[in-house]
Scaffold this motif. Structure first.
Motif, PDB file in Angstrom:
ATOM      1  N   TRP A  56     -11.656   8.816  -7.220  1.00  0.00           N
ATOM      2  CA  TRP A  56     -11.363   8.847  -5.805  1.00  0.00           C
ATOM      3  C   TRP A  56     -10.505   7.805  -5.129  1.00  0.00           C
ATOM      4  CZ3 TRP A  56     -12.232   5.240  -2.049  1.00  0.00           C
ATOM      5  CH2 TRP A  56     -12.137   5.804  -0.587  1.00  0.00           C
ATOM      6  N   LEU A  57     -10.568   6.733  -5.971  1.00  0.00           N
ATOM      7  CA  LEU A  57      -9.639   5.687  -5.345  1.00  0.00           C
ATOM      8  C   LEU A  57      -8.134   5.830  -6.086  1.00  0.00           C
ATOM      9  CD1 LEU A  57      -9.523   3.185  -3.553  1.00  0.00           C
ATOM     10  CD2 LEU A  57     -10.080   1.691  -5.481  1.00  0.00           C
ATOM     11  N   THR A  58      -7.284   6.590  -5.457  1.00  0.00           N
ATOM     12  CA  THR A  58      -5.991   6.965  -5.826  1.00  0.00           C
ATOM     13  C   THR A  58      -5.074   5.612  -5.125  1.00  0.00           C
ATOM     14  OG1 THR A  58      -5.495   8.158  -4.079  1.00  0.00           O
ATOM     15  CG2 THR A  58      -6.327   9.373  -5.727  1.00  0.00           C
ATOM     16  N   MET A  59      -3.775   5.696  -5.781  1.00  0.00           N
ATOM     17  CA  MET A  59      -2.754   4.502  -5.250  1.00  0.00           C
ATOM     18  C   MET A  59      -2.664   4.885  -3.771  1.00  0.00           C
ATOM     19  SD  MET A  59      -1.896   2.510  -7.632  1.00  0.00           S
ATOM     20  CE  MET A  59      -0.348   2.015  -6.807  1.00  0.00           C
ATOM     21  N   GLU A  60      -2.828   5.849  -3.330  1.00  0.00           N
ATOM     22  CA  GLU A  60      -2.384   6.164  -1.712  1.00  0.00           C
ATOM     23  C   GLU A  60      -3.622   5.892  -1.029  1.00  0.00           C
ATOM     24  OE1 GLU A  60      -1.088   9.681   1.229  1.00  0.00           O
ATOM     25  OE2 GLU A  60      -2.110  10.259  -0.822  1.00  0.00           O
ATOM     26  N   ARG A  61      -4.801   6.145  -1.474  1.00  0.00           N
ATOM     27  CA  ARG A  61      -5.893   5.445  -0.837  1.00  0.00           C
ATOM     28  C   ARG A  61      -6.094   3.891  -0.878  1.00  0.00           C
ATOM     29  NH1 ARG A  61      -9.474  10.481  -2.621  1.00  0.00           N
ATOM     30  NH2 ARG A  61      -8.945  11.992  -1.336  1.00  0.00           N
ATOM     31  N   LEU A  62      -5.786   3.530  -1.957  1.00  0.00           N
ATOM     32  CA  LEU A  62      -5.844   2.084  -2.124  1.00  0.00           C
ATOM     33  C   LEU A  62      -4.881   1.496  -1.156  1.00  0.00           C
ATOM     34  CD1 LEU A  62      -7.057  -0.303  -3.732  1.00  0.00           C
ATOM     35  CD2 LEU A  62      -4.862  -0.156  -5.406  1.00  0.00           C
ATOM     36  N   ALA A  63      -3.656   2.091  -0.754  1.00  0.00           N
ATOM     37  CA  ALA A  63      -2.581   1.492   0.109  1.00  0.00           C
ATOM     38  C   ALA A  63      -3.345   1.509   1.492  1.00  0.00           C
ATOM     39  CB  ALA A  63      -1.494   2.289  -0.043  1.00  0.00           C
ATOM     40  N   TYR A  64      -3.854   2.851   1.897  1.00  0.00           N
ATOM     41  CA  TYR A  64      -4.559   2.774   3.235  1.00  0.00           C
ATOM     42  C   TYR A  64      -5.639   1.707   3.182  1.00  0.00           C
ATOM     43  CZ  TYR A  64      -2.225   6.924   4.907  1.00  0.00           C
ATOM     44  OH  TYR A  64      -1.400   7.639   5.329  1.00  0.00           O
ATOM     45  N   LEU A  65      -6.386   1.495   2.052  1.00  0.00           N
ATOM     46  CA  LEU A  65      -7.261   0.586   2.095  1.00  0.00           C
ATOM     47  C   LEU A  65      -6.860  -0.874   2.458  1.00  0.00           C
ATOM     48  CD1 LEU A  65     -10.469  -0.243   1.543  1.00  0.00           C
ATOM     49  CD2 LEU A  65      -9.810  -0.762  -0.618  1.00  0.00           C
ATOM     50  N   ALA A  66      -5.690  -1.160   1.946  1.00  0.00           N
ATOM     51  CA  ALA A  66      -4.753  -2.448   2.228  1.00  0.00           C
ATOM     52  C   ALA A  66      -4.681  -2.452   3.662  1.00  0.00           C
ATOM     53  CB  ALA A  66      -4.027  -2.768   1.426  1.00  0.00           C
ATOM     54  N   VAL A  67      -4.019  -1.643   4.222  1.00  0.00           N
ATOM     55  CA  VAL A  67      -3.703  -1.415   5.640  1.00  0.00           C
ATOM     56  C   VAL A  67      -4.928  -1.610   6.467  1.00  0.00           C
ATOM     57  CG1 VAL A  67      -2.571   0.026   7.350  1.00  0.00           C
ATOM     58  CG2 VAL A  67      -1.684  -0.153   5.042  1.00  0.00           C
ATOM     59  N   GLY A  68      -6.003  -0.710   6.132  1.00  0.00           N
ATOM     60  CA  GLY A  68      -6.900  -0.958   6.873  1.00  0.00           C
ATOM     61  C   GLY A  68      -7.661  -2.271   6.864  1.00  0.00           C
ATOM     62  N   LEU A  69      -7.669  -3.102   5.894  1.00  0.00           N
ATOM     63  CA  LEU A  69      -8.239  -4.599   5.899  1.00  0.00           C
ATOM     64  C   LEU A  69      -7.296  -5.431   6.552  1.00  0.00           C
ATOM     65  CD1 LEU A  69      -9.297  -4.647   1.902  1.00  0.00           C
ATOM     66  CD2 LEU A  69     -10.817  -4.679   3.851  1.00  0.00           C
ATOM     67  N   LEU A  70      -5.994  -4.996   6.609  1.00  0.00           N
ATOM     68  CA  LEU A  70      -5.219  -5.524   7.527  1.00  0.00           C
ATOM     69  C   LEU A  70      -5.384  -5.675   9.016  1.00  0.00           C
ATOM     70  CD1 LEU A  70      -2.311  -7.475   7.820  1.00  0.00           C
ATOM     71  CD2 LEU A  70      -1.103  -5.369   7.878  1.00  0.00           C
ATOM     72  N   ALA A  71      -5.662  -4.494   9.134  1.00  0.00           N
ATOM     73  CA  ALA A  71      -6.051  -3.969  10.669  1.00  0.00           C
ATOM     74  C   ALA A  71      -7.304  -4.720  11.140  1.00  0.00           C
ATOM     75  CB  ALA A  71      -6.029  -2.649  10.976  1.00  0.00           C
ATOM     76  N   VAL A  72      -8.219  -4.556  10.260  1.00  0.00           N
ATOM     77  CA  VAL A  72      -9.349  -5.422  10.572  1.00  0.00           C
ATOM     78  C   VAL A  72      -9.270  -6.785  10.749  1.00  0.00           C
ATOM     79  CG1 VAL A  72     -11.776  -5.894   9.647  1.00  0.00           C
ATOM     80  CG2 VAL A  72     -11.221  -3.580   9.325  1.00  0.00           C
ATOM     81  N   GLY A  73      -8.655  -7.403   9.875  1.00  0.00           N
ATOM     82  CA  GLY A  73      -8.416  -8.995   9.950  1.00  0.00           C
ATOM     83  C   GLY A  73      -7.709  -9.319  11.406  1.00  0.00           C
TER      84      GLY A  73
END
Length: 621
Positions: free
Chosen positions: A20-37
């Motif tokens: 499930w955790l593809t490179m693309e979704r990992l990139a969105y996860l990183a962007v989401g964590l940046l947004a949360v922070g």
């Protein structure tokens, strides 16, 4: 660069992945964590302003049983969010802003649903741009309906475009739920609905009167499919099981639940209905409103990166092929949305800063699409090592130019320097050196053109411009939301609550401990004219005597009033003033003063609009 090829592959070529955790979704996860922070870190750093305090007090008093009905002007979605937050986590500046912060994170992740239109890289770029956008971060950290409206509007677009393209009913239900939430989130939703309706009418007019197919047929076919139970578009009426009807039910259900605070506050339906009138009234001239150019100035001051790339996206669409006319013209819609939103915001009467999000969202999507197209056009033709080298030299010259402009802004007008035996004013010298830097950049572009042709100039120039504008965007975001969060010299802020209101509360709590042995049991008299900000920060003091204008010395040990020339407080009280609200406007700045403000947010001291005085009786131990 081959490691990044997955990012720019067509979505249609996506294959099922065993993980499930593809490179693309990992990139969105990183962007989401940046947004949360960026949205939740020190969320309570800035004191609540007047509008935030009004919204917070409505929910706080309702939760504590002080009122049964929220006052007029309360935004239902903010009221429900605060009621939930205060019930679960207690009242405070952080818990008052949790819902806008969450909406800001959702806004960042929504472009994922438009990957088939923006491209993989384009959607991810749009998400990243929204994650660091100074305006989006600021309003995600404010108790303001603007970010909720922006998130609901984009969710509606994701749902409608997804349904038109794929006929998946889940997209239609998403659009319906977003519409219901938006109708309770703020009057700005009606700007978006007007833009959407006007674009539909434009498509109809182009086909009806010009005889050209511009995408109207895609709307008609989508509507026919949505109103039939099977989604086939056959049949003449609205079937009971049609996706359109179910989406309407979803919209009504979400609107009802959010507006009524999950049926605990039925009067919220009336407050939601009042938002339409508030939106219409917003077109009337209002005292204290900003000038006509204010929205444009905000985009230039804070959103130069998104504005630059978004305009590139619009230009690319205007100059390029329009694609299949059987599909909904998505880029034309985004371009129309941008222009129409700017015009509507500009002609409105009050022009609140939050309205800048209305054109910013489509600009960010267009910017993401521009990134996708630039990569696809340049990547096969460019040696990126060469582009990186040219961009690095351009960046160095850009830094040199910035330093000269900064030195110009910092230098006193009377200072002189000696250059090859000539004595020049320092300010003139720095301006000349800055001009030299610009000429060297132009010369570099000509040299690269002669060396490798225009493609390398475009690649290196785009790379350098994006890096420079990204640095400015991050600097503007950090200044607006963290370093100068409560500074009215930020153009987005203009008027704010002074942080000294918290010092007022600290002194009252210390006095209460000394007098009563508890931080919040001291009897105090509060003049109602001090306003909602003081009400909010004194909410924990249970023994308050609120008076409409202090006409005689109070019986309590402490009193809080507005600063006045000759207060009727008596000789037994000593007072200390605290600035409550300050404002500042940049109009009239020029030359060095303008440069210092633009680069360092330095200018004359803000004007104190309201000052409160804490009076303490001195004849009691």
């Amino acid at each position: 660069m081959e490691a990044m090829d997955w990012l720019f592959e067509p979505v249609e070529q996506e294959q099922a992945s065993p993980a499930w955790l593809t490179m693309e979704r990992l990139a969105y996860l990183a962007v989401g964590l940046l947004a949360v922070g960026l949205r939740f870190f020190q969320l309570g750093l800035r004191p609540l302003n007047v509008g935030e305090a009004i919204q917070s007090l409505a929910a706080y008093r309702f939760v504590h049983g002080a009122v049964d009905v929220a006052p007029a002007g309360t935004v239902p979605a903010l009221f429900t969010g605060n009621a939930l937050g205060f019930t679960l986590a207690g009242a405070g500046d952080f818990s008052a802003r949790w819902l806008p912060a969450l909406a800001g994170v959702v806004l960042v992740l929504l472009p994922y649903g438009l990957r088939h239109r923006l491209g993989r890289g384009g959607a991810l770029a749009a998400s990243l741009l929204l994650a660091i956008s100074p305006s989006a971060v600021h309003f995600s950290r404010s108790l303001d309906s603007a970010i909720l409206v922006a998130a609901c509007g984009l969710a509606m677009v994701v749902g409608l475009v997804g349904y038109l393209d794929r006929r998946a009913t889940g997209y239609l239900y998403l659009a319906g739920a977003a519409l219901g939430l938006g109708l309770a989130a703020g009057s700005g939703i009606y700007y978006l609905l007007l833009v959407f309706i006007l674009f539909g009418l434009l498509l109809y007019g182009v086909e009806r009167w010009l005889g050209r197919e511009a995408g109207w047929s895609s709307l008609v076919e989508g509507y026919r499919a949505a109103r039939s139970a099977e989604g086939t578009g056959e049949g003449g009426g609205l079937d009971s099981g049609s996706p359109l009807l179910r989406a309407g039910v979803a919209a009504a259900a979400v609107l009802g639940l959010v507006a009524t605070a999950f049926v605990l506050h039925p009067a919220g339906i009336g407050l939601a209905a009042d938002l339409l009138g508030a939106w219409a009234q917003g077109f009337l001239p209002q005292p204290g409103g900003q000038p006509l150019v204010y929205p444009i100035l905000l985009l230039l001051r804070y959103e130069s990166l998104i504005l630059f790339l978004g305009l590139v996206g619009i230009g690319w669409w205007l100059a390029g092929r329009r694609g299949s006319r059987a599909l909904f013209p998505f880029e034309a819609f985004l371009s129309f949305w941008t222009v129409a939103a700017i015009l509507l915001v500009a002609i409105s009467g009050h022009r609140p800063a939050g309205n800048i999000l209305l054109p910013l969202v489509p600009l960010a999507l267009l910017a993401g699409r521009a990134v996708e197209r630039l990569w696809q056009r340049l990547s096969p033709r460019i040696v990126w090592a060469e582009a990186g080298l040219a961009a690095s030299v351009a960046l160095g010259l850009g830094v040199f130019f910035y330093l000269q402009v900064a030195a110009y802004g910092r230098t006193a007008g009377a200072e002189t320097v000696s250059v090859v035996g000539m004595t020049l004013h320092a300010t003139l010298t720095y301006l000349l050196l800055g001009l030299v830097a610009l000429l060297l950049i132009a010369g570099l572009a000509a040299l690269v053109w002669a060396w490798r042709g225009p493609q390398l100039v475009l690649a290196a120039g785009s790379l350098a411009a994006v890096v420079i504008l990204s640095l400015f965007a991050f600097k503007a975001m950090w200044s607006l939301s963290f370093a100068h969060a409560a500074d009215p010299r930020e153009l987005m802020v203009v008027e704010t609550t002074s942080p000294e209101v918290r010092l007022l509360v600290d002194q009252l709590e210390e006095l209460s401990r000394n007098q009563r042995g508890d931080a919040h049991t001291l009897p105090i008299t509060v003049d109602a004219a001090t306003g909602p900000v003081v009400d909010w920060y004194l909410r924990d003091f249970e023994q308050q005597v609120v008076v409409d204008g202090l006409s005689a010395p109070p019986d309590t040990v402490a009193a809080i009033t507005l600063a006045m020339a000759d207060p009727p407080i008596g000789e037994t009280f000593r007072g200390q003033g605290f600035p409550l609200r300050t404002h500042w406007l940049p109009w009239g700045l020029w030359g060095q003063d303008l440069v210092r403000w633009l680069l360092f947010t330095e200018a004359t001291q803000p004007v104190v609009d309201h000052e409160v005085v804490l009076w303490v009786r001195t004849d009691r131990g």
